[in-house]
Design a protein around this motif. Structure first.
Motif, PDB file in Angstrom:
ATOM      1  N   THR A   3       0.847  -1.184   0.000  1.00 51.67           N
ATOM      2  CA  THR A   3       0.000   0.000   0.000  1.00 51.67           C
ATOM      3  C   THR A   3       0.886   1.240   0.000  1.00 51.67           C
ATOM      4  O   THR A   3       1.951   1.249   0.601  1.00 51.67           O
ATOM      5  N   THR A   4       0.437   2.258  -0.700  1.00 49.09           N
ATOM      6  CA  THR A   4       1.169   3.508  -0.760  1.00 49.09           C
ATOM      7  C   THR A   4       0.735   4.384   0.408  1.00 49.09           C
ATOM      8  O   THR A   4      -0.445   4.496   0.698  1.00 49.09           O
ATOM      9  N   THR A   5       1.707   4.995   1.055  1.00 47.48           N
ATOM     10  CA  THR A   5       1.410   5.915   2.153  1.00 47.48           C
ATOM     11  C   THR A   5       1.096   7.287   1.580  1.00 47.48           C
ATOM     12  O   THR A   5       1.825   7.793   0.733  1.00 47.48           O
ATOM     13  N   HIS A   6      -0.006   7.852   2.037  1.00 48.31           N
ATOM     14  CA  HIS A   6      -0.396   9.190   1.626  1.00 48.31           C
ATOM     15  C   HIS A   6      -0.280  10.147   2.797  1.00 48.31           C
ATOM     16  O   HIS A   6      -0.387   9.736   3.949  1.00 48.31           O
ATOM     17  N   TYR A   7      -0.112  11.430   2.480  1.00 46.52           N
ATOM     18  CA  TYR A   7       0.030  12.481   3.474  1.00 46.52           C
ATOM     19  C   TYR A   7      -0.968  13.591   3.190  1.00 46.52           C
ATOM     20  O   TYR A   7      -1.330  13.836   2.035  1.00 46.52           O
ATOM     21  N   PHE A   8      -1.370  14.301   4.248  1.00 43.70           N
ATOM     22  CA  PHE A   8      -2.243  15.465   4.074  1.00 43.70           C
ATOM     23  C   PHE A   8      -2.084  16.405   5.266  1.00 43.70           C
ATOM     24  O   PHE A   8      -1.760  15.976   6.377  1.00 43.70           O
ATOM     25  N   PHE A   9      -2.303  17.693   5.005  1.00 47.22           N
ATOM     26  CA  PHE A   9      -2.321  18.708   6.056  1.00 47.22           C
ATOM     27  C   PHE A   9      -3.773  18.913   6.488  1.00 47.22           C
ATOM     28  O   PHE A   9      -4.680  18.930   5.639  1.00 47.22           O
ATOM     29  N   ALA A  10      -3.974  19.082   7.798  1.00 48.39           N
ATOM     30  CA  ALA A  10      -5.336  19.253   8.313  1.00 48.39           C
ATOM     31  C   ALA A  10      -5.339  20.062   9.598  1.00 48.39           C
ATOM     32  O   ALA A  10      -4.324  20.150  10.296  1.00 48.39           O
ATOM     33  N   VAL A  11      -6.497  20.610   9.902  1.00 46.72           N
ATOM     34  CA  VAL A  11      -6.751  21.207  11.204  1.00 46.72           C
ATOM     35  C   VAL A  11      -7.025  20.049  12.160  1.00 46.72           C
ATOM     36  O   VAL A  11      -7.875  19.201  11.884  1.00 46.72           O
ATOM     37  N   PHE A  49      -4.436  17.768   0.454  1.00 49.46           N
ATOM     38  CA  PHE A  49      -4.093  16.356   0.314  1.00 49.46           C
ATOM     39  C   PHE A  49      -2.894  16.247  -0.617  1.00 49.46           C
ATOM     40  O   PHE A  49      -2.942  16.696  -1.759  1.00 49.46           O
ATOM     41  N   LEU A  50      -1.824  15.636  -0.131  1.00 49.47           N
ATOM     42  CA  LEU A  50      -0.577  15.556  -0.899  1.00 49.47           C
ATOM     43  C   LEU A  50      -0.441  14.271  -1.710  1.00 49.47           C
ATOM     44  O   LEU A  50       0.251  14.248  -2.715  1.00 49.47           O
ATOM     45  N   GLY A  51      -1.017  13.194  -1.246  1.00 48.92           N
ATOM     46  CA  GLY A  51      -0.809  11.895  -1.881  1.00 48.92           C
ATOM     47  C   GLY A  51       0.498  11.291  -1.400  1.00 48.92           C
ATOM     48  O   GLY A  51       0.968  11.576  -0.301  1.00 48.92           O
ATOM     49  N   SER A  52       1.118  10.455  -2.246  1.00 48.45           N
ATOM     50  CA  SER A  52       2.396   9.851  -1.847  1.00 48.45           C
ATOM     51  C   SER A  52       3.511  10.879  -2.029  1.00 48.45           C
ATOM     52  O   SER A  52       3.452  11.739  -2.901  1.00 48.45           O
ATOM     53  N   VAL A  53       4.526  10.779  -1.148  1.00 47.56           N
ATOM     54  CA  VAL A  53       5.554  11.815  -1.069  1.00 47.56           C
ATOM     55  C   VAL A  53       6.924  11.179  -0.872  1.00 47.56           C
ATOM     56  O   VAL A  53       7.072  10.272  -0.059  1.00 47.56           O
ATOM     57  N   LEU A 168       0.441  17.670   9.890  1.00 49.50           N
ATOM     58  CA  LEU A 168       0.687  16.848   8.711  1.00 49.50           C
ATOM     59  C   LEU A 168       0.450  15.415   9.152  1.00 49.50           C
ATOM     60  O   LEU A 168       1.098  14.932  10.095  1.00 49.50           O
ATOM     61  N   TYR A 169      -0.513  14.756   8.503  1.00 51.25           N
ATOM     62  CA  TYR A 169      -0.857  13.370   8.842  1.00 51.25           C
ATOM     63  C   TYR A 169      -0.355  12.416   7.763  1.00 51.25           C
ATOM     64  O   TYR A 169      -0.292  12.771   6.587  1.00 51.25           O
ATOM     65  N   LYS A 170      -0.058  11.221   8.202  1.00 50.25           N
ATOM     66  CA  LYS A 170       0.295  10.099   7.331  1.00 50.25           C
ATOM     67  C   LYS A 170      -0.843   9.086   7.444  1.00 50.25           C
ATOM     68  O   LYS A 170      -1.354   8.836   8.539  1.00 50.25           O
ATOM     69  N   THR A 171      -1.257   8.497   6.326  1.00 51.29           N
ATOM     70  CA  THR A 171      -2.342   7.520   6.312  1.00 51.29           C
ATOM     71  C   THR A 171      -1.779   6.110   6.447  1.00 51.29           C
ATOM     72  O   THR A 171      -0.900   5.708   5.681  1.00 51.29           O
ATOM     73  N   ASN A 172      -2.322   5.376   7.409  1.00 51.99           N
ATOM     74  CA  ASN A 172      -1.993   3.960   7.603  1.00 51.99           C
ATOM     75  C   ASN A 172      -3.277   3.167   7.372  1.00 51.99           C
ATOM     76  O   ASN A 172      -4.084   3.008   8.289  1.00 51.99           O
ATOM     77  N   LEU A 173      -3.471   2.687   6.156  1.00 54.14           N
ATOM     78  CA  LEU A 173      -4.738   2.052   5.792  1.00 54.14           C
ATOM     79  C   LEU A 173      -5.032   0.778   6.576  1.00 54.14           C
ATOM     80  O   LEU A 173      -6.185   0.403   6.729  1.00 54.14           O
ATOM     81  N   ASP A 174      -4.006   0.126   7.070  1.00 54.50           N
ATOM     82  CA  ASP A 174      -4.196  -1.143   7.767  1.00 54.50           C
ATOM     83  C   ASP A 174      -4.315  -0.986   9.284  1.00 54.50           C
ATOM     84  O   ASP A 174      -4.244  -1.970  10.016  1.00 54.50           O
ATOM     85  N   GLN A 175      -4.491   0.245   9.755  1.00 52.77           N
ATOM     86  CA  GLN A 175      -4.593   0.496  11.199  1.00 52.77           C
ATOM     87  C   GLN A 175      -5.862   1.277  11.507  1.00 52.77           C
ATOM     88  O   GLN A 175      -6.477   1.866  10.627  1.00 52.77           O
ATOM     89  N   GLU A 176      -6.223   1.267  12.798  1.00 47.11           N
ATOM     90  CA  GLU A 176      -7.297   2.130  13.256  1.00 47.11           C
ATOM     91  C   GLU A 176      -6.915   2.661  14.624  1.00 47.11           C
ATOM     92  O   GLU A 176      -6.603   1.863  15.507  1.00 47.11           O
ATOM     93  N   PRO A 177      -6.868   3.965  14.826  1.00 45.38           N
ATOM     94  CA  PRO A 177      -7.140   4.999  13.831  1.00 45.38           C
ATOM     95  C   PRO A 177      -6.126   4.968  12.682  1.00 45.38           C
ATOM     96  O   PRO A 177      -5.028   4.458  12.837  1.00 45.38           O
TER      97      PRO A 177
END
Length: 188
Positions: A3-11, A49-53, A168-177
């Motif tokens: 899986t590709t890790t994606h990143y995004f900036f958020a409040v 949303f940055l996507g993969s970086v 800045l968050y990193k997405t971990n699709l296989d985890q919760e949260p």
């Protein structure tokens, strides 16, 4: 398959606000029958949303955004509305809307510009701030928009909170949260 890790900036929302949203929404699950509810720790308002970086580009954007937010002031927001994205009878996203606050739009523009400066290609649609609550309508009967007002706990009692941090968050699709903070940028 990797899986590709994606990143995004958020409040980042305050923990107490996340808990209130979660508690209120869990009272409505028999009305709003969505397949997947967002984990309360994953509530946020996306700025870019940055996507993969790559590592070098990640380092660059962290520095640029950090510099641009230094000395930035926090501000108040209110959660007021509930709405959907996608098909009106079978929505794919259920979300909470925030008050139209110029400073939120200014913050988003600042972060967006720094991401472009760092070489990212970003979403070009108009900015639509929201907090995703759930995904994929799961009921056999069609969704009806009347529910959005009738069962909105924030309609008469908007939920106010102070915006005081961009993350800045990193997405971990296989985890919760799913969302893991990578860098934090405090606002005064």
């Amino acid at each position: 398959m990797a899986t590709t890790t994606h990143y995004f900036f958020a409040v980042r929302l305050p923990d107490s606000v996340k808990q209130i949203i979660h508690d209120q929404m869990m009272k409505t699950t028999s009305t709003f029958r969505f397949k997947r509810w967002v984990h309360r720790e994953d509530y946020h308002i996306t700025l870019a949303f940055l996507g993969s970086v790559g590592e070098e580009q990640l380092s660059s954007v962290i520095q640029l955004v950090g510099e641009s937010l230094k000395g930035g002031a926090g501000f108040q927001l209110q959660i007021k509305s509930l709405d959907i994205f996608g098909n009106k009878q079978s929505p794919r996203i259920f979300w909470a809307g925030v008050s139209k606050e110029r400073r939120l739009y200014d913050l988003q523009k600042t972060v967006y510009r720094q991401c472009i400066e760092a070489g990212f290609t970003l979403e070009s649609r108009p900015y639509h701030p929201h907090i995703t609550l759930a995904r994929k309508w799961a009921a056999e009967d069609e969704f009806t928009s009347v529910l959005l007002e009738r069962y909105n706990p924030f309609l008469e009692n908007p939920l106010s909170f102070q915006v005081n941090e961009v993350v800045l968050y990193k997405t971990n699709l296989d985890q919760e949260p799913k969302y893991e903070p990578v860098a934090s940028f405090p606002l005064k």
